[in-house]
Design a protein around this motif. Structure first.
Motif, PDB file in Angstrom:
ATOM      1  N   UNK A  21       0.842  -1.189   0.000  1.00  0.00           N
ATOM      2  CA  UNK A  21       0.000   0.000   0.000  1.00  0.00           C
ATOM      3  C   UNK A  21       0.876   1.238   0.000  1.00  0.00           C
ATOM      4  N   UNK A  22       0.412   2.291  -0.632  1.00  0.00           N
ATOM      5  CA  UNK A  22       1.141   3.554  -0.512  1.00  0.00           C
ATOM      6  C   UNK A  22       1.133   3.982   0.973  1.00  0.00           C
ATOM      7  N   UNK A  23       2.186   4.658   1.380  1.00  0.00           N
ATOM      8  CA  UNK A  23       2.301   5.092   2.779  1.00  0.00           C
ATOM      9  C   UNK A  23       1.108   5.948   3.192  1.00  0.00           C
ATOM     10  N   UNK A  24       0.601   6.768   2.293  1.00  0.00           N
ATOM     11  CA  UNK A  24      -0.534   7.637   2.632  1.00  0.00           C
ATOM     12  C   UNK A  24      -1.794   6.816   2.922  1.00  0.00           C
ATOM     13  N   UNK A  30      -4.600   3.668   9.544  1.00  0.00           N
ATOM     14  CA  UNK A  30      -4.276   3.748  10.963  1.00  0.00           C
ATOM     15  C   UNK A  30      -5.248   4.701  11.659  1.00  0.00           C
ATOM     16  N   UNK A  31      -5.465   5.859  11.059  1.00  0.00           N
ATOM     17  CA  UNK A  31      -6.386   6.846  11.637  1.00  0.00           C
ATOM     18  C   UNK A  31      -7.804   6.279  11.668  1.00  0.00           C
ATOM     19  N   UNK A  32      -8.235   5.641  10.586  1.00  0.00           N
ATOM     20  CA  UNK A  32      -9.573   5.051  10.524  1.00  0.00           C
ATOM     21  C   UNK A  32      -9.739   4.019  11.641  1.00  0.00           C
ATOM     22  N   UNK A  33      -8.723   3.178  11.822  1.00  0.00           N
ATOM     23  CA  UNK A  33      -8.760   2.163  12.878  1.00  0.00           C
ATOM     24  C   UNK A  33      -8.840   2.767  14.260  1.00  0.00           C
ATOM     25  N   UNK A  42      -7.987  -0.454  15.950  1.00  0.00           N
ATOM     26  CA  UNK A  42      -8.079  -1.657  15.119  1.00  0.00           C
ATOM     27  C   UNK A  42      -6.938  -1.593  14.111  1.00  0.00           C
ATOM     28  N   UNK A  43      -6.142  -2.665  14.003  1.00  0.00           N
ATOM     29  CA  UNK A  43      -5.012  -2.650  13.073  1.00  0.00           C
ATOM     30  C   UNK A  43      -5.481  -2.528  11.616  1.00  0.00           C
ATOM     31  N   UNK A  48      -9.003  -3.811   5.950  1.00  0.00           N
ATOM     32  CA  UNK A  48      -8.959  -3.913   4.493  1.00  0.00           C
ATOM     33  C   UNK A  48     -10.082  -4.780   3.933  1.00  0.00           C
ATOM     34  N   UNK A  49     -10.280  -5.977   4.468  1.00  0.00           N
ATOM     35  CA  UNK A  49     -11.317  -6.869   3.935  1.00  0.00           C
ATOM     36  C   UNK A  49     -12.717  -6.279   4.070  1.00  0.00           C
TER      37      UNK A  49
END
Length: 69
Positions: A21-24, A30-33, A42-43, A48-49
């Motif tokens: 994945x692109x770093x962005x 990470x923020x969404x988790x 949440x990791x 993703x799934x």
């Protein structure tokens, strides 16, 4: 509480995949988790799934193509 598109995550047995994945995108996951986890982050790998599943479920062209298959 922030109203996110993704709801609670089902506890499902995963199939391992390796993706780059692109770093962005990773930073955003990470923020969404953090937002979704409300104090217990949440990791990104667990997000993703369900995100892909939600994306495909709301893609009308994909749904039609899948039905017509």
């Amino acid at each position: 509480m922030t109203k996110l598109k993704l709801g609670p995550l089902a506890d499902d047995r995963p199939v391992k995949l390796t993706v780059e994945l692109p770093a962005s995108v990773h930073r955003d996951l990470v923020v969404y988790g953090e937002l979704l986890g409300e104090g217990s982050p949440i990791p990104p790998a667990r997000l993703i799934a369900p995100m892909l599943e939600r994306f495909m479920a709301t893609d009308r062209v994909f749904a039609k193509a899948r039905r017509d298959r």
